[in-house]
Scaffold this active site. Sequence first.
Site, PDB file in Angstrom:
ATOM      1  N   HIS A  25       0.839  -1.223   0.000  1.00  0.00           N
ATOM      2  CA  HIS A  25       0.000   0.000   0.000  1.00  0.00           C
ATOM      3  C   HIS A  25       0.866   1.262   0.000  1.00  0.00           C
ATOM      4  O   HIS A  25       0.520   2.260   0.616  1.00  0.00           O
ATOM      5  CB  HIS A  25      -0.944   0.031   1.214  1.00  0.00           C
ATOM      6  CG  HIS A  25      -1.951  -1.073   1.227  1.00  0.00           C
ATOM      7  ND1 HIS A  25      -3.222  -0.931   0.723  1.00  0.00           N
ATOM      8  CD2 HIS A  25      -1.879  -2.346   1.682  1.00  0.00           C
ATOM      9  CE1 HIS A  25      -3.897  -2.065   0.876  1.00  0.00           C
ATOM     10  NE2 HIS A  25      -3.101  -2.946   1.445  1.00  0.00           N
ATOM     11  N   ASN A  44     -10.284  -2.722   2.543  1.00  0.00           N
ATOM     12  CA  ASN A  44      -9.975  -2.749   1.118  1.00  0.00           C
ATOM     13  C   ASN A  44     -11.234  -2.462   0.309  1.00  0.00           C
ATOM     14  O   ASN A  44     -12.334  -2.419   0.860  1.00  0.00           O
ATOM     15  CB  ASN A  44      -9.436  -4.132   0.727  1.00  0.00           C
ATOM     16  CG  ASN A  44      -7.957  -4.289   1.061  1.00  0.00           C
ATOM     17  OD1 ASN A  44      -7.244  -3.314   1.303  1.00  0.00           O
ATOM     18  ND2 ASN A  44      -7.494  -5.529   1.075  1.00  0.00           N
ATOM     19  N   TYR A  68       0.882  -4.103  12.066  1.00  0.00           N
ATOM     20  CA  TYR A  68       0.819  -2.668  11.760  1.00  0.00           C
ATOM     21  C   TYR A  68       1.679  -1.835  12.707  1.00  0.00           C
ATOM     22  O   TYR A  68       2.404  -0.940  12.271  1.00  0.00           O
ATOM     23  CB  TYR A  68      -0.644  -2.199  11.710  1.00  0.00           C
ATOM     24  CG  TYR A  68      -1.353  -2.772  10.490  1.00  0.00           C
ATOM     25  CD1 TYR A  68      -1.591  -4.134  10.376  1.00  0.00           C
ATOM     26  CD2 TYR A  68      -1.719  -1.966   9.424  1.00  0.00           C
ATOM     27  CE1 TYR A  68      -2.184  -4.687   9.249  1.00  0.00           C
ATOM     28  CE2 TYR A  68      -2.318  -2.508   8.294  1.00  0.00           C
ATOM     29  CZ  TYR A  68      -2.548  -3.865   8.208  1.00  0.00           C
ATOM     30  OH  TYR A  68      -3.124  -4.399   7.090  1.00  0.00           O
TER      31      TYR A  68
HETATM   32 FE1  HDE Z   1      -2.466  -4.761   5.411  1.00  0.00          FE
HETATM   33  N1  HDE Z   1      -0.649  -3.999   5.863  1.00  0.00           N
HETATM   34  N2  HDE Z   1      -1.827  -6.604   5.950  1.00  0.00           N
HETATM   35  N3  HDE Z   1      -4.232  -5.618   4.813  1.00  0.00           N
HETATM   36  N4  HDE Z   1      -3.119  -2.995   4.820  1.00  0.00           N
HETATM   37  C1  HDE Z   1      -0.281  -2.717   5.716  1.00  0.00           C
HETATM   38  O1  HDE Z   1       0.860  -1.462   7.311  1.00  0.00           O
HETATM   39  C2  HDE Z   1      -0.720  -6.857   6.663  1.00  0.00           C
HETATM   40  C3  HDE Z   1      -4.583  -6.919   4.903  1.00  0.00           C
HETATM   41  C4  HDE Z   1      -4.379  -2.670   4.427  1.00  0.00           C
HETATM   42  O2  HDE Z   1      -3.204   3.535   4.007  1.00  0.00           O
HETATM   43  C5  HDE Z   1       1.047  -2.427   6.316  1.00  0.00           C
HETATM   44  O3  HDE Z   1       1.249   0.733   7.674  1.00  0.00           O
HETATM   45  C6  HDE Z   1      -0.649  -8.249   7.030  1.00  0.00           C
HETATM   46  C7  HDE Z   1      -5.994  -7.094   4.709  1.00  0.00           C
HETATM   47  C8  HDE Z   1      -4.446  -1.278   4.070  1.00  0.00           C
HETATM   48  O4  HDE Z   1      -1.547   3.367   5.416  1.00  0.00           O
HETATM   49  C9  HDE Z   1       1.462  -3.768   6.943  1.00  0.00           C
HETATM   50  C10 HDE Z   1      -1.775  -8.821   6.499  1.00  0.00           C
HETATM   51  C11 HDE Z   1      -6.480  -5.835   4.489  1.00  0.00           C
HETATM   52  C12 HDE Z   1      -3.171  -0.789   4.297  1.00  0.00           C
HETATM   53  C13 HDE Z   1       0.296  -4.644   6.574  1.00  0.00           C
HETATM   54  C14 HDE Z   1      -2.503  -7.786   5.831  1.00  0.00           C
HETATM   55  C15 HDE Z   1      -5.365  -4.925   4.546  1.00  0.00           C
HETATM   56  C16 HDE Z   1      -2.365  -1.874   4.770  1.00  0.00           C
HETATM   57  C17 HDE Z   1       2.051  -1.805   5.408  1.00  0.00           C
HETATM   58  C18 HDE Z   1      -2.200 -10.273   6.556  1.00  0.00           C
HETATM   59  C19 HDE Z   1      -7.919  -5.430   4.196  1.00  0.00           C
HETATM   60  C20 HDE Z   1      -2.677   0.612   4.043  1.00  0.00           C
HETATM   61  C21 HDE Z   1       2.218  -0.369   5.851  1.00  0.00           C
HETATM   62  C22 HDE Z   1      -2.181 -10.836   7.840  1.00  0.00           C
HETATM   63  C23 HDE Z   1      -8.832  -5.718   5.275  1.00  0.00           C
HETATM   64  C24 HDE Z   1      -2.956   1.516   5.188  1.00  0.00           C
HETATM   65  C25 HDE Z   1       1.398  -0.259   7.021  1.00  0.00           C
HETATM   66  C26 HDE Z   1      -2.533   2.926   4.851  1.00  0.00           C
HETATM   67  C27 HDE Z   1      -1.015  -1.757   5.139  1.00  0.00           C
HETATM   68  C28 HDE Z   1       0.244  -5.917   6.971  1.00  0.00           C
HETATM   69  C29 HDE Z   1      -3.691  -8.029   5.104  1.00  0.00           C
HETATM   70  C30 HDE Z   1      -5.525  -3.520   4.328  1.00  0.00           C
HETATM   71  C31 HDE Z   1       2.792  -4.323   6.493  1.00  0.00           C
HETATM   72  C32 HDE Z   1       0.457  -8.896   7.812  1.00  0.00           C
HETATM   73  C33 HDE Z   1      -6.784  -8.401   4.776  1.00  0.00           C
HETATM   74  C34 HDE Z   1      -5.648  -0.527   3.556  1.00  0.00           C
HETATM   75  O5  HDE Z   1       1.589  -3.669   8.313  1.00  0.00           O
END
Ligand code: HDE
Length: 710
Positions: free
Chosen positions: A93, A166, A380
């Site tokens: 993202h 999402n 996060y």
């Molecule tokens: Fe994320 N995800 N994600 N994700 N995600 C990040 O956090 C992660 C997942 C989502 O505008 C990271 O600050 C793991 C689902 C958004 O700043 C990180 C898993 C959904 C955003 C991270 C998921 C999301 C992130 C990268 C699986 C929808 C952007 C930078 C276990 C429900 C937020 C950060 C923004 C961002 C990890 C799966 C949505 C790496 C480990 C499912 C919208 O922490």
Amino acid sequence: MPKAPTKSPTHTEKPTHTEKTVAEPAFERGQGGETHQLAKGGTILTTNQGIPVSDNQNALKTGPRGPVLLEDFILREKITHFDHERIPERVVHARGSAAHGYFELYESLSKVTRANFLQRKGEKVPVFTRFSTVAGNKGSRDLARDVRGFAVKFYTQEGNFDLVGNNMPVFFIQDAMKFPDLIHAVKPDPDREFPQAQSAHDTFWDFISLTPESFHTVMWIMSDRAIPRSLRLMEGFGVHTFRLVNEEGKSTFAKFHWRPKLGSQSLVWDEAVKVSGADPDFHRRDLWETIDGGDPVEFELGVQLFSQKEADGFAFDVLDPTKLIPEELVPLKMIGRMVLDRNPDNFFAETEQVAFCVANIVPGIDFTNDPLMQGRLFSYLDTQLIRLGGPNFHQIPINRPKCPFANLQRDGHAQMLVPKGQINYEPNSLDPAGPRETPKGFVSFPQDDAGEKLRVRPESFADHYSQARLFFRSQTKPEQDHIVGALIFELSKVETLAVRERVVSHLANIDAALAQRVASGLGIAKISPIKPAVTPKDMKPSPALSLLAKAKPTLQGRVIGLLVGDGAPAALVDALRKAGEKAGAKVKIVAEKIGGVTLSDGKHLPADFRVEGGPSTLFDAVAIVASDKSAKTFAGMGAAQDFVRDGFGHLKYLGVTSNLSELFEKSGLGEGDMDEGCIPLEKAGDATTFVDAATKGRVWAREPKLRPLP
Ligand code: HDE
């Protein structure tokens, strides 16, 4: 001989980060040394130590042509700060755009939750919302085929609640353990660092082909949901099942949904590809310009509420993030609206430094055991520590709660606060006014989770295809065709035949005809079966899953492009503009030259785009209005031909004056191609006919002739 310093005036931006104003006049200095007195009370440029700077144009040297001195602390400070301007981009993202606004509650939800911001009808809390793509880097294009992030930070009276969702309600994987693998597979290959912001390559599809649980989400990313027309025109989902808890401690499950006020809309693939070239910032610009132009962006928040008993009766597990709950099973209840009405003041300070965290919840909202959500609860905060450099990032203005916050945590990298006093521990008796626990504080729902320690997937997660089938079969014909087209496109970019074949075999478990069509498009003669862990079931189609089935005719918040030639009939151009604006659209003028055109009445019409820079891909509907002479000029211009060819090819409604047949012929379109989407513009009255027709969006009947699929 030393050269005389050149005299060239410079325009230095007035710095906003320093507030040093003094009574004496401040000066702006040109590179040549000339000075311009600033208005009284103007801001004086200083170093970060507050030292007034007398020359911001030249480094300190021994003589005009001599070496630069190490002593120049002003130069060193400026360059050092510049060298440290970047922080690590988000590992996923990375590319995002955001806006400020508020959330307003429609009615009290006190029956199901004690969350303070959900108690009083009409109450508003501030929000900051960031939309993003997942796979591409910070500078990648907006229109990549990808999931879009939809993250909302609610600054509530009892702390920040982050709904980090999402634009699709399901995810690729069921267990956080697989997330790094999924992301490694989709991101650029580690040896060559390409392809950027794309899923159409071997490693992604290799992983997918070995991960049957991903196929439901694969259907979503192969659909037009992955190429939204605008960040304003897409849905959002919290994905996981959340728990709401009321004052009595009673729990109700909830799924969160965002619905755009102006309806959802997507591009067609060829259009998305061309937009990527014409305007890589298409989404970012659209969001910024809409808000900047005074039009707030609005989404409604809906919830699906259900009990444990209902959950137990569903054919799927509500803890499985690869499953959705059809709205026909649990209806959506709209509980409030989010209005985004202010652009960030500074991209880095706000959009880049905002730190969303799934673990940021408030009393009255709780997690569930969804294993993906549980993994996210760790990730996060961990990622913010590396991105923002230490544990005090909650003090950065965009992350800081807007309610009072106090505890005994101290020190750490970049501490911005100055906590007073001797007492930094608890219990204590020396600071009776210091922070203490409260019975009203956050209490976790007392779920009884005792069980054996195991690394397993629950049996109830094993049905990987039924909902993929549900999604595919709930789409309209054009939407199904687009899924077929996208799969053929993506898999045709996969070099390894075995991967292509494996994916098609999975598709056969979703829908035999879908698999056949994709196989045929790829030239695969035989589909080998893959035995599903659970035989897929037919579910009742859910029209709510289709964008087109729900689409309402409108041009609100859309953009009409008028390609206008010199001498074009002024009354018609005026009527088109008025009819478009009346329908709620923005009307942009495209011309041969950016200087604009002179219309039939001799008046000058300024242009928004030169035709090369304003292709029809940037607009929702297009009209071409020319005089006989300018019609001839357009016929000889490649960019005007592309304007017509793409406008037609992207299934847009086209308004055309009668003198354009040569241009159409040069664009490869003859009399026989003209369909109900080509609206003749003879007189001013035809403008309304064109605009009314264009509210329908696209001419879907045109597509099979243009892009035949197996
Ligand atoms: Fe994320 N995800 N994600 N994700 N995600 C990040 O956090 C992660 C997942 C989502 O505008 C990271 O600050 C793991 C689902 C958004 O700043 C990180 C898993 C959904 C955003 C991270 C998921 C999301 C992130 C990268 C699986 C929808 C952007 C930078 C276990 C429900 C937020 C950060 C923004 C961002 C990890 C799966 C949505 C790496 C480990 C499912 C919208 O922490």
